[in-house]
Each structure stands twice: as C-alpha cells, then as structure tokens.
Scaffold this active site. Sequence first.
Site, PDB file in Angstrom:
ATOM      1  N   ARG A 107     -47.776  47.711   2.594  1.00 40.32           N
ATOM      2  CA  ARG A 107     -46.599  48.445   3.084  1.00 40.32           C
ATOM      3  C   ARG A 107     -46.979  48.971   4.458  1.00 40.32           C
ATOM      4  O   ARG A 107     -47.922  49.755   4.603  1.00 40.32           O
ATOM      5  CB  ARG A 107     -46.241  49.587   2.135  1.00 40.32           C
ATOM      6  CG  ARG A 107     -45.224  50.548   2.750  1.00 40.32           C
ATOM      7  CD  ARG A 107     -44.644  51.509   1.759  1.00 40.32           C
ATOM      8  NE  ARG A 107     -43.680  50.835   0.909  1.00 40.32           N
ATOM      9  CZ  ARG A 107     -42.792  51.450   0.146  1.00 40.32           C
ATOM     10  NH1 ARG A 107     -42.743  52.765   0.113  1.00 40.32           N
ATOM     11  NH2 ARG A 107     -41.947  50.764  -0.600  1.00 40.32           N
ATOM     12  N   HIS A 134     -37.710  44.328   2.931  1.00 36.00           N
ATOM     13  CA  HIS A 134     -38.212  44.882   1.663  1.00 36.00           C
ATOM     14  C   HIS A 134     -37.904  43.852   0.556  1.00 36.00           C
ATOM     15  O   HIS A 134     -37.094  44.103  -0.344  1.00 36.00           O
ATOM     16  CB  HIS A 134     -37.529  46.233   1.389  1.00 36.00           C
ATOM     17  CG  HIS A 134     -38.233  47.070   0.370  1.00 36.00           C
ATOM     18  ND1 HIS A 134     -39.423  46.702  -0.237  1.00 36.00           N
ATOM     19  CD2 HIS A 134     -37.914  48.296  -0.163  1.00 36.00           C
ATOM     20  CE1 HIS A 134     -39.790  47.645  -1.080  1.00 36.00           C
ATOM     21  NE2 HIS A 134     -38.914  48.610  -1.045  1.00 36.00           N
ATOM     22  N   GLN A 137     -37.925  44.636  -3.335  1.00 34.60           N
ATOM     23  CA  GLN A 137     -36.810  45.454  -3.812  1.00 34.60           C
ATOM     24  C   GLN A 137     -35.575  44.587  -4.077  1.00 34.60           C
ATOM     25  O   GLN A 137     -34.902  44.745  -5.097  1.00 34.60           O
ATOM     26  CB  GLN A 137     -36.484  46.551  -2.788  1.00 34.60           C
ATOM     27  CG  GLN A 137     -35.391  47.489  -3.253  1.00 34.60           C
ATOM     28  CD  GLN A 137     -35.809  48.350  -4.429  1.00 34.60           C
ATOM     29  OE1 GLN A 137     -36.826  49.014  -4.369  1.00 34.60           O
ATOM     30  NE2 GLN A 137     -35.051  48.332  -5.513  1.00 34.60           N
ATOM     31  N   ASP A 223     -28.588  52.991   1.197  1.00 31.19           N
ATOM     32  CA  ASP A 223     -29.986  53.409   1.329  1.00 31.19           C
ATOM     33  C   ASP A 223     -29.998  54.675   2.185  1.00 31.19           C
ATOM     34  O   ASP A 223     -28.959  55.056   2.763  1.00 31.19           O
ATOM     35  CB  ASP A 223     -30.773  52.266   2.009  1.00 31.19           C
ATOM     36  CG  ASP A 223     -32.281  52.485   2.039  1.00 31.19           C
ATOM     37  OD1 ASP A 223     -32.781  53.405   1.361  1.00 31.19           O
ATOM     38  OD2 ASP A 223     -32.965  51.729   2.758  1.00 31.19           O
ATOM     39  N   CYS A 263     -32.067  51.678  -3.669  1.00 35.26           N
ATOM     40  CA  CYS A 263     -33.486  51.367  -3.918  1.00 35.26           C
ATOM     41  C   CYS A 263     -34.293  52.602  -4.263  1.00 35.26           C
ATOM     42  O   CYS A 263     -35.367  52.490  -4.855  1.00 35.26           O
ATOM     43  CB  CYS A 263     -34.083  50.640  -2.719  1.00 35.26           C
ATOM     44  SG  CYS A 263     -34.154  51.622  -1.212  1.00 35.26           S
ATOM     45  N   ARG A 291     -38.506  46.621 -10.746  1.00 30.40           N
ATOM     46  CA  ARG A 291     -39.526  46.332  -9.726  1.00 30.40           C
ATOM     47  C   ARG A 291     -40.797  45.812 -10.409  1.00 30.40           C
ATOM     48  O   ARG A 291     -41.414  44.854  -9.963  1.00 30.40           O
ATOM     49  CB  ARG A 291     -39.864  47.612  -8.921  1.00 30.40           C
ATOM     50  CG  ARG A 291     -38.815  48.052  -7.910  1.00 30.40           C
ATOM     51  CD  ARG A 291     -38.716  47.107  -6.735  1.00 30.40           C
ATOM     52  NE  ARG A 291     -39.976  46.983  -6.000  1.00 30.40           N
ATOM     53  CZ  ARG A 291     -40.415  47.846  -5.069  1.00 30.40           C
ATOM     54  NH1 ARG A 291     -39.669  48.881  -4.728  1.00 30.40           N
ATOM     55  NH2 ARG A 291     -41.560  47.631  -4.444  1.00 30.40           N
TER      56      ARG A 291
HETATM   57  N1  NVA Z   1     -35.206  51.917   4.045  1.00 29.58           N
HETATM   58  C1  NVA Z   1     -36.131  52.803   3.352  1.00 29.58           C
HETATM   59  C2  NVA Z   1     -36.492  52.236   2.023  1.00 29.58           C
HETATM   60  C3  NVA Z   1     -37.441  53.098   1.214  1.00 29.58           C
HETATM   61  C4  NVA Z   1     -37.840  52.440  -0.067  1.00 29.58           C
HETATM   62  C5  NVA Z   1     -37.371  53.000   4.221  1.00 29.58           C
HETATM   63  O1  NVA Z   1     -37.817  52.025   4.844  1.00 29.58           O
HETATM   64  O2  NVA Z   1     -37.864  54.121   4.281  1.00 29.58           O
HETATM   65  N1   CP Z   2     -37.783  51.683  -3.475  1.00 33.69           N
HETATM   66  C1   CP Z   2     -39.069  51.868  -3.093  1.00 33.69           C
HETATM   67  O1   CP Z   2     -39.715  50.994  -2.510  1.00 33.69           O
HETATM   68  O2   CP Z   2     -39.579  53.079  -3.449  1.00 33.69           O
HETATM   69  P1   CP Z   2     -40.962  53.712  -2.978  1.00 33.69           P
HETATM   70  O3   CP Z   2     -40.843  54.049  -1.516  1.00 33.69           O
HETATM   71  O4   CP Z   2     -41.121  54.934  -3.836  1.00 33.69           O
HETATM   72  O5   CP Z   2     -42.067  52.717  -3.207  1.00 33.69           O
END
Ligand code: NVA
Ligand code: CP
Length: 308
Positions: A107, A134, A137, A223, A263, A291
């Site tokens: 990540r 992502h 997800q 989101d 998500c 997930r």
């Molecule tokens: N769009 C959000 C998703 C978090 C799971 C982010 O990138 O923070």
């Molecule tokens: N939806 C998702 O990826 O959640 P986290 O940021 O908690 O991993």
Amino acid sequence: MNTSAIRHYLQFSDFDADDYAHLFARAALIKKKFKAYERHQPLVDRTLAMIFEKASTRTRVSFEAGMYQLGGSVVHLTTGDSQLGRAEPIEDSAKVISRMVDLVMIRTYEQTKIEAFAAHSRVPVINGLTNEFHPCQILADIFTFIEHRGSIAGKTVAWVGDGNNMANTWLQASEILGFKVHVSTPSGYEVDQSIAGLRSNASYQVFKDPMEACRGADLVTTDVWTSMGYEAENEARRAAFADWCVDTEMMRVAQPDALFMHCLPAHRGEEVEADVIDGPQSVVWDEAENRMHVQKALMEFLLLGRVA
Ligand code: NVA
Ligand code: CP
C-alpha cells in the site's frame, strides 16, 4: 533471473474476464469452507510480506488473517519501522524482500512506486491501494454484488464523489466485465481517462448532477471526500463536495433493489447519510468481510495458478 514472466496484480486490468470468473468461483468456495470451519491450506510454508506506507484496518486484517488461514505466514513492514522510510531505493528493497518471501502486498502513494517494485521483484506483487487504484477492493465489491444480485454484466453502477483510486478502478472493471458506470464528481475532481488507464469512454457516462447519476442504477457507491495523502486539501474538498453526499433521495431514484456500497472507512454526514449506510440497501459489512475471501483466492491464484 527473468522477472517478466511473473504475474502481478497492480491494477484491475492485469486480469481478464476469464481470470475473474475463476477468482469469483474460487472465492465462493473458499468462503464456504471458512464458514464451515473446514481447513483450506494450499499455501503452507509460503510467506507474504505486507508493506504499508499508508494506514489500514481492513487491508491489513484481511491479508494477514487470510494468509494464516491458507497455511502461510506474514511479515508486516511499515515506512516508519523499516529502511523504506530512510530512502533505500525501491529497487533494492524489492530485490532483497522478494528473495525471502513468496508474495508481496504493497500500500503506497504513486502507482509508479509499486510498478518499480514489481519490475525488480522475483515474486508476485499485489496492489493494496495506491493513489491511482484499489483493485483488491473492487474485486471484493464485485464479488459482493454477485452474491446479492448475480452477474454484474449489463448493470449500472453510480459513482458519486471523488474521481479517485476507487473511481478509476470501477472504470477499469466496467471495461473488463461489461457493465456501465455513471460518474458524478464536483468540477475539478473529475476522473481522468488516461490516469484510469481506459481503452475508451464507452463504458461510462459523466453526470453533473449526482441525482441523475443514481437514477436507475443497480448499485450506488461512494468513498471519502479526502483520500489518504490529500489531507492538505481537506477544507477545500469539504466545500466542493457538499452536494455529493449519498442520501435517501439518491437511493430512491435508483432501482428499487439497488445496493449501496462504500469501501470504508466512512464519514457519516459527509459522503453518505447514516440512514443510507446503516439502512437496508447497504452491504458494506459484506464488502469488508469479502476482502478476505477474494484475497485468499487471489493469493492462491498468483502462487498456484488455476487450481481446481
Ligand atoms: N480513497 C480512499 C480509500 C481508502 C480505503 C483512500 O485512498 O484513502
Ligand atoms: N477499504 C480499505 O482498504 O480499508 P483500509 O484502509 O482499512 O485497509
């Protein structure tokens, strides 16, 4: 070592419809076994390294629990407690880490970082979220849709909110799996077809009014207004996104059996009303649980191929 033959999962378009049909079938089987407390351990002695440069709850728990359930083990690294945060070149990190583990989940920020890691990795690399995508997800979300409503082909998904990593991945998925996306974002936060990596604009339609995007949709999804890494823009975004809150009116103009997805983490009263996310059309808890099931299928697929 020839690393070009290794299959990675860096974006949704790395797999085709056939691969996804296999993954969804496998995820259903793996989930069924999990619910029956039946062991499914094809990855005994395999190790997954998880690298987090941004925070996580779901991604960490689902990959970590999932890998243990498959019989393997995990190593958890963050920027703060490894040399990754002290400017060791990403290529060097990739060469070292991938000599010791069988699979890597990352990540991070820019997609180019995960691509650089993958280019120097001896083992498959999975995108656990980047600024641009992502895919894990959306894999879970589409599996969840299929569980509740059957095939997503020919259906309409309404995206209300930021033209972010989730939006880009929904768009990629629509090209591969044959559904439509109605996109409504405030101006200045539109999706960018080239960043999303789309072949054409045929699978999506842009709406100024979020209500119009939701009209007739089979699934309404949104989101956070401010994704990780964009916190400095928080105030400007709160003002720009004020009309992009999914409310009961938007759900009312969607199909009567429309689902709501998010998500998570969610901010009730910002991108979604509590009555929607906590209401009868919401499947957010199934999405979160799934997930783990889809990622178990994904790890099995990347390491063992199409097992029957
Ligand atoms: N769009 C959000 C998703 C978090 C799971 C982010 O990138 O923070
Ligand atoms: N939806 C998702 O990826 O959640 P986290 O940021 O908690 O991993």
